[in-house]
Design a protein around this motif. Structure first.
Motif, PDB file in Angstrom:
ATOM      1  N   ALA A 181       7.602   2.111   4.560  1.00  0.00           N
ATOM      2  CA  ALA A 181       6.906   1.946   3.437  1.00  0.00           C
ATOM      3  C   ALA A 181       5.704   1.090   3.677  1.00  0.00           C
ATOM      4  O   ALA A 181       4.872   1.025   2.787  1.00  0.00           O
ATOM      5  CB  ALA A 181       7.964   1.527   2.588  1.00  0.00           C
ATOM      6  N   GLU A 182       6.100  -0.091   4.483  1.00  0.00           N
ATOM      7  CA  GLU A 182       5.008  -1.051   4.547  1.00  0.00           C
ATOM      8  C   GLU A 182       3.866  -0.417   5.047  1.00  0.00           C
ATOM      9  O   GLU A 182       2.838  -0.771   4.689  1.00  0.00           O
ATOM     10  CB  GLU A 182       5.559  -2.145   5.602  1.00  0.00           C
ATOM     11  CG  GLU A 182       4.738  -3.493   5.702  1.00  0.00           C
ATOM     12  CD  GLU A 182       5.154  -4.292   6.987  1.00  0.00           C
ATOM     13  OE1 GLU A 182       6.057  -3.920   7.426  1.00  0.00           O
ATOM     14  OE2 GLU A 182       4.014  -4.915   7.132  1.00  0.00           O
ATOM     15  N   PHE A 183       3.925   0.441   6.218  1.00  0.00           N
ATOM     16  CA  PHE A 183       2.610   0.938   6.671  1.00  0.00           C
ATOM     17  C   PHE A 183       1.927   1.952   5.891  1.00  0.00           C
ATOM     18  O   PHE A 183       0.703   1.893   5.565  1.00  0.00           O
ATOM     19  CB  PHE A 183       2.867   1.749   7.863  1.00  0.00           C
ATOM     20  CG  PHE A 183       1.866   2.220   8.885  1.00  0.00           C
ATOM     21  CD1 PHE A 183       0.955   1.364   9.408  1.00  0.00           C
ATOM     22  CD2 PHE A 183       1.582   3.394   8.969  1.00  0.00           C
ATOM     23  CE1 PHE A 183      -0.276   1.734  10.227  1.00  0.00           C
ATOM     24  CE2 PHE A 183       0.521   3.962   9.435  1.00  0.00           C
ATOM     25  CZ  PHE A 183      -0.520   3.095  10.294  1.00  0.00           C
ATOM     26  N   GLN A 184       2.788   2.571   5.231  1.00  0.00           N
ATOM     27  CA  GLN A 184       1.988   3.524   3.993  1.00  0.00           C
ATOM     28  C   GLN A 184       1.545   2.759   2.864  1.00  0.00           C
ATOM     29  O   GLN A 184       0.270   3.230   2.457  1.00  0.00           O
ATOM     30  CB  GLN A 184       3.239   4.394   3.612  1.00  0.00           C
ATOM     31  CG  GLN A 184       3.660   5.416   4.232  1.00  0.00           C
ATOM     32  CD  GLN A 184       4.609   6.757   3.674  1.00  0.00           C
ATOM     33  OE1 GLN A 184       4.679   6.586   2.443  1.00  0.00           O
ATOM     34  NE2 GLN A 184       4.846   7.500   4.480  1.00  0.00           N
ATOM     35  N   ALA A 185       2.066   1.567   2.642  1.00  0.00           N
ATOM     36  CA  ALA A 185       1.444   0.731   1.582  1.00  0.00           C
ATOM     37  C   ALA A 185      -0.158   0.240   2.046  1.00  0.00           C
ATOM     38  O   ALA A 185      -1.180   0.308   1.489  1.00  0.00           O
ATOM     39  CB  ALA A 185       2.206  -0.411   1.193  1.00  0.00           C
ATOM     40  N   LYS A 186      -0.036   0.062   3.612  1.00  0.00           N
ATOM     41  CA  LYS A 186      -1.158  -0.453   4.217  1.00  0.00           C
ATOM     42  C   LYS A 186      -2.279   0.636   4.242  1.00  0.00           C
ATOM     43  O   LYS A 186      -3.659   0.415   4.073  1.00  0.00           O
ATOM     44  CB  LYS A 186      -0.967  -0.917   5.579  1.00  0.00           C
ATOM     45  CG  LYS A 186      -1.742  -2.280   6.112  1.00  0.00           C
ATOM     46  CD  LYS A 186      -0.937  -2.967   6.959  1.00  0.00           C
ATOM     47  CE  LYS A 186      -0.728  -2.279   8.381  1.00  0.00           C
ATOM     48  NZ  LYS A 186      -0.220  -3.216   9.551  1.00  0.00           N
TER      49      LYS A 186
END
Lengths: 246, 269
Positions: A181-186
């Motif tokens: 999720a963190e990478f997708q948000a980035k």
């Protein structure tokens, strides 16, 4: 909507020939005049479409509807068999993650190689390599051979390279977008930066509701033809309704 | 603003040249990839590419030194240059054909497709340059007169490279369509080598057979490469003219053939 057109497809068709047997040898071809037998698969059938500069177009459809083929045509990986394609602006793609990567090279070396495939110079890549490393956030693996990577790490690296290229048109196949999720948000944050700069987007995704939320228009591809094109919520509603009846 | 219109494309052979220009750093990155991948995980690195020609050199010298001593004194100095240039030709064309037929990068990313053949050629050239060191060592050991004629080597190597690129592109096009092209090429190479004066002096052949050596274009390049190294002799101007014409013909044929099919390759891969 009066901005100039970035991408224009006029009755573009793509046909694949799918070989039925294991292939014809040179001898069979010469001696017996045998030709390999094929069935033709029409991946795109007379698709007409234009995308304006700065627009975000979402593409939906079932597996095999021609979505990735459409992106590959826009990226000029697949030259159309017939019809006309016009492009105004430089294009960067996140369609295929492995193109140009080599398993024996390190992440850093692969960044330079992939950049060169995308038409970037070594100097341009040198300016970007630190930003790419920090965006991918794969730590020490950046200087380890690619064969030691997990699938998720390869995706992060590929995405980081593609996102660093200053293109005027970005073609993205989101079916590939794994990652936490963190990478997708980035990635989403990076995309909205690009969008603010006026970059044109064409995004293929299975997440219809997300496309409906972010896109200016949605294209529904069905068996290589345009089933619907226009207002995101209308096309999404049509598509979802059709999904439920079948 | 970059503009593209599929109806207004330049001829494919020209378009390819333009794209090579916009992808200038691709050749350099591909050559660096080839060298790294080949040498990175091996303790002997570059020495590996020298193993085969060196073993051939030793074997041939043991067998033929006495036989040919009156025609070609210091036989190792005669055979080594020919072996190295032949190796450059055989390896570059084979690797280019096999790599391009097996590649799936065609359908993954847009790039000038001849770059794979050119980078294989440049990688082979780097190996040839490195091999010049042991070659010169051998020449000095057996006491050959090295001199001003060596200045013709770069021109010969450039012309041979253009010829090799033409052959590579023709082979790659064939190999992309027919799986048996590369095995057939592998079988053709040894007889081709013996139809050029690599291991024997041309003058030992019977009179009727000698003209046939000329049918193998590699004869030209091997003799022109060897003359300055073996006997400090400058090849004739007509030899350079013939090498230039052959290289130009082969490269033009290969370039036109490969770029003609280049659009179709993404569909086949």
């Amino acid at each position: 909507m009066t901005s100039p057109i970035a991408l224009e497809l006029d009755s573009v068709s793509v046909r694949y020939r799918i070989a039925l047997d294991s292939g014809v040898t040179l001898k069979e071809s010469i001696v017996r005049g045998r030709r390999r037998e094929y069935v033709e698969h029409v991946a795109l059938d007379a698709v007409t479409l234009s995308v304006r500069q700065g627009e975000m177009l979402g593409v939906i459809g079932r597996n095999g509807a021609g979505k990735t083929t459409l992106l590959n045509v826009m990226a000029r990986v697949l030259p159309p068999r017939s019809g006309r394609l016009r492009i105004r602006g430089s294009v960067s793609t996140i369609i295929d993650l492995l193109g140009g990567f080599h398993p024996e090279l390190t992440g850093r070396e692969n960044v330079y190689l992939r950049g060169a495939f995308l038409g970037m110079s070594r100097a341009q890549m040198q300016q970007r390599v630190d930003a790419i490393a920090s965006f991918a956030a794969i730590g020490q693996f950046f200087d380890a051979p690619l064969r030691t990577y997990s699938a998720g790490m390869i995706v992060r690296l590929a995405f980081a390279v593609a996102a660093s290229v200053d293109a005027e048109i970005l073609l993205i196949d989101e079916a590939l977008a794994v990652g936490d999720a963190e990478f997708q948000a980035k990635c989403a944050a990076r995309m909205s930066e690009h969008r603010a700069r006026g970059v044109t987007f064409v995004i293929v995704s299975h997440d219809v509701l997300r496309l409906q939320a972010v896109c200016d228009r949605i294209l529904w591809l069905d068996q290589g033809t345009v089933r619907a094109l226009g207002n995101p919520s209308e096309v999404a509603a049509l598509y979802l309704a059709a999904q439920q009846t079948t | 603003m970059i503009e593209y219109d599929s109806l207004l494309r330049a001829p494919r052979a020209i378009e390819e040249l333009r794209e090579l220009r916009t992808h200038r750093s691709l050749l350099r990155e591909l050559v660096s990839r080839n060298l790294k991948v080949r040498y990175k995980r091996s303790a002997f690195g570059f020495l590996w590419t020298m193993v085969s020609p060196t073993l051939m050199l030793v074997a041939l010298s043991l067998v033929f030194s006495r036989t040919f001593t009156s025609i070609t004194p210091a036989y190792p100095a005669y055979v080594f240059p020919g072996l190295l240039l032949w190796n450059f030709f055989a390896q570059s064309t084979t690797i280019a054909g096999e790599e391009m037929a097996a590649a799936d990068v065609w359908k993954r990313v847009r790039f000038p497709k001849t770059a794979l053949a050119i980078s294989t050629l440049l990688t082979g050239l780097v190996n040839l340059m490195l091999a010049l060191l042991p070659l010169i060592l051998v020449l000095l050991l057996v006491g050959r007169p090295l001199g001003a004629a060596l200045f013709t080597l770069p021109l010969t190597i450039v012309l041979a490279s253009l010829f090799v690129l033409g052959v590579s592109l023709i082979l790659a096009t064939g190999a992309l369509y027919f799986p048996d092209v590369m095995p057939a090429w592998g079988m053709l190479l040894p007889p081709l080598m013996f139809s050029a004066p690599v291991v024997y002096p041309a003058s030992i052949l019977p009179r009727w057979l000698a003209p046939w050596l000329r049918a193998n274009p590699m004869t030209l390049y091997i003799e022109a490469f060897r003359a300055p190294l073996y006997s400090n002799a400058i090849p004739a101007a007509t030899t350079f003219a013939a090498m230039f014409a052959t290289a130009l013909l082969m490269l033009t044929a290969g370039w036109l053939l490969f770029t003609h099919f280049a659009d179709d390759i993404a569909y086949r891969a």
